[in-house]
Enzyme design. Structure first.
Site, short mmCIF file in Angstrom:
data_model
loop_
_atom_site.label_atom_id
_atom_site.label_comp_id
_atom_site.label_asym_id
_atom_site.label_seq_id
_atom_site.Cartn_x
_atom_site.Cartn_y
_atom_site.Cartn_z
N LYS A 199 -9.83 1.43 -1.76
CA LYS A 199 -10.27 1.40 -0.40
C LYS A 199 -11.37 1.65 -0.11
O LYS A 199 -11.92 2.99 -0.22
CB LYS A 199 -9.01 1.63 0.48
CG LYS A 199 -9.12 1.20 2.05
CD LYS A 199 -8.12 1.85 2.83
CE LYS A 199 -8.33 1.21 4.23
NZ LYS A 199 -7.06 1.58 4.91
N GLU A 238 0.80 -1.14 0.02
CA GLU A 238 -0.01 -0.10 0.19
C GLU A 238 0.95 1.30 0.07
O GLU A 238 1.88 1.32 0.99
CB GLU A 238 -0.83 0.13 1.33
CG GLU A 238 -1.61 1.32 1.62
CD GLU A 238 -2.42 1.14 2.96
OE1 GLU A 238 -3.07 2.09 3.36
OE2 GLU A 238 -1.85 0.27 3.66
N CYS A 244 -4.84 -2.58 3.58
CA CYS A 244 -4.43 -2.40 5.14
C CYS A 244 -5.56 -3.19 6.13
O CYS A 244 -5.82 -4.17 5.92
CB CYS A 244 -4.49 -0.87 5.42
SG CYS A 244 -3.83 -0.38 6.99
#
Length: 530
Positions: free
Chosen positions: A351, A287, A404
């Site tokens: 995300k 990321e 994440c």
């Protein structure tokens, strides 16, 4: 036994500040059950101690209030000791955020502990000095953990089910009942030793322990069956694409240091020339691998284009898009290759579940007025993607992408069920230093592989990069420095019972346990009134 009971009586008599400290220390002890330790007896001692402290609270003048205080103090110790590393994120840009560190490392565990405090209060409202109190506490705490994972955006970090090392026998039960179901069974089994130190007040324990014994045998038998089917660990078995998932080896402070930008950039470009990358079909970087908007840096894109060849690169980057309201920023997974002649982004995922205070500010006007900003800001805040989704990666099955901490949410992407063949997780674990956080994050990611029946590929800066099979067993790992986890992607994804029914199975367990409690109140487990 009399000496032990006298000691237990002494502990139960502690109240006020000594009682608070005792409960907090017991909660902190439970953290030894989690990664990287996985000492489950420590969790058993701790949760049994909580039940005994609730026994003490039940005979006080205000048992419900005392139950809240005992459970809240236990949970505060549990979350404070298990998540203290969150404070490291406030030191990455210390000039702006260091003053908030004490608030962060106390306010977060204090807030999460409210769920347990409420569970303690509810349990004490129905408390009786018989075996049913174990079932009542299990029911209340299990619902508290379910609530913690879903309410106010949810944070199901360090669920009690994660004390079982992913890839080992008991962890395989996650494929049946998921993390909340396994959490319920963990409470039920590991708190039961508290009944052994209670004498006359708990005479009808044998039926309960017979049931628990059968439950333990069944879970172990199921886990052994699954692992026997899995066979030996072989990182290059099968015919799946070869994966190289890794990181450049920088701390987050180094990534954000402008004087190191060129070094970070060159390190990742050089990683395309390493033997593992040269032999891979798919290369995966973490990321926000670069400290800039990667798609807006033509020199970096040109460098990748020169080196990537026929391989596919999956990389995380903040991406800017222009809207009628100005620029918007997404935390994106980019799939890139040169199969059309030049380097292009062929697919992407933004995300969806953002980190409060990390990527956006809840109650933004209030906190902005207080001078508090999100830790990651690009002329504003990160915008969420439209929804969880599947991601096409050339040369591999459809992926279930998680950025994440999206990986810590069970049943996060229902669209993946029966369609995706693997979980793709990219992360920046470097935010939290080289402490417990990266190990805990990796353990929870491996639990997702077990529950979904899909192999996991993970690239995490400052954390564990890995290729993991659907049983939660690492096939290849890389932890520190620039490098890759290198293995073939297994092509054996299966539909587990949990992936089919999700949290419905946990709710069935809750209803079943509630029925047993009602039955026990009128049957052989209760102590006749004298």
């Amino acid at each position: 036994m009399r000496t032990l009971q006298a000691f237990i009586g002494f502990l139960q008599a502690r109240r006020g500040f000594p009682g608070f400290c005792l409960a907090t220390c017991l909660g902190a002890l439970a953290v030894l059950g989690h990664a990287p330790f996985h000492i489950w007896p420590a969790f058993a001692v701790s949760i049994s101690g909580l039940l005994l402290l609730c026994d003490g609270a039940s005979v006080r003048a205000h048992p419900i209030r005392s139950g809240f205080a005992v459970a809240w103090a236990w949970a505060f110790g549990y979350f404070a000791a298990g998540m203290f590393w969150v404070g490291n994120a406030f030191l990455v840009d210390a000039d702006k955020f260091a003053l908030l560190l004490p608030l962060a490392v106390t306010a977060l565990p204090a807030g999460l502990a409210l769920f347990w405090g409420a569970a303690g209060a509810i349990a004490l409202a129905f408390w009786r000095p018989d075996t049913s109190r174990l079932l009542i506490l299990t029911l209340a705490l299990s619902l508290a953990e379910f609530g913690r994972g879903h309410l106010f955006t949810g944070l199901p970090w360090n669920l009690p089910s994660y004390i079982w090392l992913p890839g080992n026998t008991i962890s395989q039960a996650g494929a049946l009942i998921g993390p909340y179901g396994l959490t319920l069974l963990t409470f039920l089994v590991l708190a039961s030793p508290a009944l052994l130190v209670q004498g006359p007040a708990c005479p009808h324990r044998k039926p309960l322990f017979l049931v628990l014994g059968a439950l333990i045998v069944g879970i172990i038998g199921y886990g052994n069956m699954r692992l026997n089917q899995a066979g030996p660990i072989d990182p290059m078995a099968g015919s799946g694409p070869i994966i190289a998932a890794g990181q450049g080896g920088f701390s987050q402070k180094e990534v954000w240091d402008p004087s190191k930008t060129e070094q970070v950039t060159q390190t990742y470009l050089d990683m395309l020339d390493t033997p593992n990358a040269q032999n891979a079909d798919i290369i995966i970087w973490p990321e926000a691998a670069f400290p800039f908007l990667m798609l807006e840096h033509s020199e970096v894109l040109a460098g990748i284009e020169r080196k990537i060849g026929r391989r596919t690169l999956v990389v995380g980057s903040i991406r800017r898009t222009s809207t009628l309201n100005g620029d918007a920023y997404g935390n994106s997974v980019l799939v890139m290759n040169t199969r059309g002649g030049s380097l292009k982004v062929t697919n992407s995922y933004d995300k969806y579940h953002l980190v409060p205070f990390g990527e956006y500010l809840p109650l933004r006007p209030l906190f902005k007025a207080l001078g508090i900003a999100s830790l990651v800001a690009y002329d504003g805040e990160i915008s969420p993607g439209p929804s969880p989704m599947n991601l096409a990666v050339p040369g591999a099955p459809i992926a279930d992408p998680r950025v994440c901490y999206e990986i810590v949410f069970p049943n996060f992407n229902p669209k993946a069920i029966g369609r995706a063949g693997w979980i793709l997780n990219i992360s920046i674990d470097a935010w939290y230093g080289d402490l417990l956080g990266p190990d805990q994050h990796f353990a929870q990611a491996r639990a997702r592989a077990i529950e979904t029946g899909m192999p996991l590929v993970r690239a995490a800066s400052g954390g564990w990069s890995a290729v993991v099979d659907r049983y939660g067993r690492p096939l290849a790992t890389h932890r520190k420095g620039a490098g890759y986890a290198y293995a073939r992607l297994p092509l054996d994804a299966e539909l587990t019972l949990y992936s089919r029914f999700g949290e419905n199975l946990f709710l069935y367990l809750i209803f079943g346990l509630s029925f047993v409690i009602l039955f026990c109140r009128k049957s052989f487990l209760t102590v006749p009134a004298k």
